[in-house]
Design an enzyme around this catalytic site. Structure first.
Site, PDB file in Angstrom:
ATOM      1  N   SER A 254       0.468  -0.779   0.152  1.00 25.55           N
ATOM      2  CA  SER A 254      -0.050   0.343   0.090  1.00 25.55           C
ATOM      3  C   SER A 254       0.496   1.232  -0.190  1.00 25.55           C
ATOM      4  CB  SER A 254      -0.712   0.017   1.103  1.00 25.55           C
ATOM      5  OG  SER A 254      -2.157   0.679   0.682  1.00 25.55           O
TER       6      SER A 254
ATOM      7  N   ASP B  64      -5.993  -3.744  -2.254  1.00 29.72           N
ATOM      8  CA  ASP B  64      -5.179  -2.888  -1.340  1.00 29.72           C
ATOM      9  C   ASP B  64      -4.449  -4.757  -0.821  1.00 29.72           C
ATOM     10  OD1 ASP B  64      -4.119  -2.581   1.156  1.00 29.72           O
ATOM     11  OD2 ASP B  64      -4.887  -0.732   0.846  1.00 29.72           O
TER      12      ASP B  64
END
Length: 263
Positions: free
Chosen positions: A40, A155
């Site tokens: 991320s 993510d």
């Protein structure tokens, strides 16, 4: 002969400024990683650094990013799997990473994303860096998933907060992991909206999963850095300089220990 240094940068949204602070501190002390993995925001910071953008440059770029550079409402609003379109985010990554391929980066780099179709972790070790970074930080329900090679990617933090084992597998002899969400499950005073509720649930589940993963994998990291970031939501773009300072001071504190391990 010095040992190789691996840096694993975890997810954490706006708290990622702590990653930048740590990198600046290490860079000033003459310490540079031989391998980097990221998840991320850790993939964003780590990917830019691995591509050759200095830590100071990343700091300046990040501090100048505004909400309007990321938030992208339009005709596709709520139409397909996300609250926001991803055009602005895609353009942002393309501006700084261009057409750089992961396999051509100056520092060996890998990042992780979650494949919604298979339910498994996807590791980017080659291919377009901008696309990989975008997939790694595509918050589910907020940003549109990235379609890539018959996968639907979001993510990486859904399955792996800090990709520590990955950097070890790359060949790092000394591993420094940075978890900027260490206290994300601390008590809160209220839940004020449906979105706040959803994000709170996400954070709590992430904390439990991370604790379980660490118990299973053991102490892979030689040094685990957990910046003491309190009362700052990872979803809010504010107090970035304060967060940067916390990371910078932590990096300076641990630089001698890291130098001793690699020497």
């Amino acid at each position: 002969m010095s040992k190789s240094l691996g840096l694993a940068l975890g997810c954490g949204g706006s708290r990622g400024m702590a990653h930048v602070g740590i990198l600046v501190a290490l860079e000033e002390e003459g310490i540079k990683p031989d391998y980097i993995t990221g998840c991320s925001i850790g993939a964003v910071v780590g990917g830019c650094y691995a591509a050759g953008i200095s830590a100071h440059e990343i700091r300046d770029i990040t501090l100048n990013i505004k909400s309007r550079d990321i938030v992208d409402f339009g005709p596709a609003f709520l139409s397909r799997l996300a609250l926001l379109r991803s055009k602005k985010v895609e353009e942002l990554f393309s501006r700084y990473l261009g057409d750089v391929k992961i396999e051509d980066m100056k520092i060996p780099f890998k990042c992780v994303a979650t494949d919604l179709l298979s339910g498994k972790l996807h590791v980017f070790g080659s291919g377009p860096a901008a696309l990989a970074v975008q997939a790694s930080c595509a918050i589910p329900g907020v940003f549109k998933p990235v379609e890539y090679k018959n996968k639907l990617l979001v993510d990486g933090g859904c399955l792996c907060r800090v990709p520590t084992k990955l950097v070890k597998d790359m060949g790092a002899e000394v591993i420094v992991a940075v978890d900027i969400l260490a206290n994300i499950n601390s008590p809160v005073s209220e839940i004020g909206s449906l979105i706040t509720l959803m994000l709170r649930v996400y954070d709590l589940m992430d904390s439990q999963q991370t604790a379980m993963r660490r118990r299973l994998e053991g102490d892979i990291a030689d040094i685990l850095l957990e910046p003491d970031i309190k009362d700052l939501s990872q979803y809010s773009i504010k107090d970035l300089e304060k967060t940067y300072d916390i990371g910078y001071k932590l990096g300076k504190e641990y630089a001698p220990k890291i130098a001793a391990l690699i020497d």
